[in-house]
Design a protein around this motif. Structure first.
Motif, short mmCIF file in Angstrom:
data_model
loop_
_atom_site.label_atom_id
_atom_site.label_comp_id
_atom_site.label_asym_id
_atom_site.label_seq_id
_atom_site.Cartn_x
_atom_site.Cartn_y
_atom_site.Cartn_z
N LYS A 29 0.82 -1.19 0.00
CA LYS A 29 0.00 0.00 0.00
C LYS A 29 0.86 1.26 0.00
CE LYS A 29 -4.20 1.77 2.08
NZ LYS A 29 -5.23 1.56 3.10
N GLU A 47 -13.89 0.57 -6.49
CA GLU A 47 -14.15 0.45 -5.05
C GLU A 47 -15.58 0.87 -4.71
OE1 GLU A 47 -9.54 1.18 -3.54
OE2 GLU A 47 -10.91 2.88 -3.84
N THR A 50 -18.08 -1.81 -5.89
CA THR A 50 -18.05 -3.05 -5.09
C THR A 50 -18.37 -2.80 -3.61
OG1 THR A 50 -15.63 -2.80 -4.90
CG2 THR A 50 -16.46 -4.26 -6.62
N GLY A 51 -18.75 -1.55 -3.29
CA GLY A 51 -19.21 -1.26 -1.93
C GLY A 51 -18.14 -0.86 -0.94
N TYR A 52 -16.93 -0.56 -1.42
CA TYR A 52 -15.85 -0.18 -0.50
C TYR A 52 -15.68 1.35 -0.53
CZ TYR A 52 -14.74 -5.13 -0.24
OH TYR A 52 -14.82 -6.49 -0.02
N LEU A 53 -16.64 2.04 0.09
CA LEU A 53 -16.64 3.50 0.03
C LEU A 53 -15.47 4.12 0.80
CD1 LEU A 53 -20.32 4.82 0.23
CD2 LEU A 53 -18.59 5.38 -1.45
N GLU A 54 -15.12 3.53 1.93
CA GLU A 54 -14.00 4.06 2.71
C GLU A 54 -12.71 3.99 1.91
OE1 GLU A 54 -13.52 2.58 6.64
OE2 GLU A 54 -15.62 2.90 7.20
N ASP A 55 -12.51 2.87 1.21
CA ASP A 55 -11.33 2.75 0.35
C ASP A 55 -11.39 3.77 -0.78
OD1 ASP A 55 -10.43 0.68 1.91
OD2 ASP A 55 -11.19 -0.90 0.59
N ASP A 58 -10.15 7.07 0.42
CA ASP A 58 -8.68 7.10 0.47
C ASP A 58 -8.09 7.24 -0.93
OD1 ASP A 58 -8.77 6.81 3.20
OD2 ASP A 58 -8.50 4.63 3.16
N THR A 59 -8.67 6.54 -1.88
CA THR A 59 -8.17 6.61 -3.25
C THR A 59 -8.36 8.01 -3.83
OG1 THR A 59 -8.64 4.26 -3.60
CG2 THR A 59 -8.35 5.61 -5.57
N GLU A 87 -25.71 5.57 0.44
CA GLU A 87 -25.50 4.84 1.69
C GLU A 87 -26.04 5.60 2.91
OE1 GLU A 87 -24.28 1.72 2.05
OE2 GLU A 87 -24.33 1.67 -0.16
#
Length: 230
Positions: A29, A47, A50-55, A58-59, A87
């Motif tokens: 990382k 992201e 696929t439901g990875y909002l926190e990631d 960061d991106t 969400e």
């Protein structure tokens, strides 16, 4: 004893393996920098999808910090805002919308962004008996929107939200008026009934706040406290 020794060794090996795996992932990382703007943008989209909002948050930070002038940034901000609204994370949605407004105030679709901010506040209005300030702030935003963008295609949607917010405001004032009536404070009751009529001409048309039974005592107590200590 021999089995205990083997068990301890197994735990030790598992612990070492976990440490190396974590370090490897952390190293991977850390090494992920200096990428093109399109790389970060595509990664963020993946992201979010696929439901990875926190990631994705960061991106976006990587995209914004490494490519501050990228033409992909405005779109990225709107995608993140809509993702968080989906969400029901309205404060985060507002964060990205405020960032867009601050940086791209002269954008040709700024009315859409202002509309989204009104919508985020409207959707975030979860507790009718609590969020009086949010109602007032959103009504003020709507008034400003109407003056600034009188021909916006989003005006019908904004008008719909405006009507519902004025009814909510009237409902709150009518609740206070009814309470003062029960307490025998006629002048205060008349004052708040007038405020309700100023927001909605016919108080009889105002729909009562629908509070779920499991939240009713808590909501009602907060409402009473606010009236008594006004």
């Amino acid at each position: 004893m021999r089995y205990l020794f083997k068990f301890r060794n197994l735990l030790l090996v598992a612990g070492i393996a976990f440490t190396f795996t974590a370090c490897s992932q952390k190293s991977e990382k850390i090494q992920e920098y200096g990428k093109p703007a399109l790389y970060w943008y595509n990664k963020m989209i993946t992201e979010i999808s696929t439901g990875y909002l926190e990631d994705a948050d960061d991106t976006y930070t990587s995209l914004e910090s490494e490519h501050r002038n990228s033409p992909l940034l405005p779109t990225a901000l709107l995608i993140l805002a809509n993702g968080h609204m989906d969400e029901e994370e309205y404060q985060l949605a507002n964060f990205y919308l405020d960032e867009y407004i601050k940086r791209y105030a002269l954008s040709k679709n700024i009315d859409y962004v202002r509309y989204l901010k009104i919508k985020a506040n409207f959707m975030g209005f979860a507790y009718d008996l609590r969020d009086q300030q949010l109602i007032d702030d959103t009504i003020a935003d709507i008034d400003n929107f109407k003056k600034t963008f009188p021909r916006s295609p989003y005006m019908p949607l904004v008008n719909t939200m405006s009507g519902r917010l004025f009814m909510a405001k009237a409902s709150l004032d009518k609740e206070i008026s009814d309470l003062y009536n029960r307490l025998g404070k006629e002048k205060a009751a008349i004052y708040y009934l007038k405020k309700a009529k100023d927001s909605w001409v016919e108080p009889k048309e105002i729909e009562e706040v629908d509070v779920p039974f499991y939240r009713y005592p808590f909501e009602r107590n907060m409402f009473l406290d606010r009236v008594y200590f006004k």
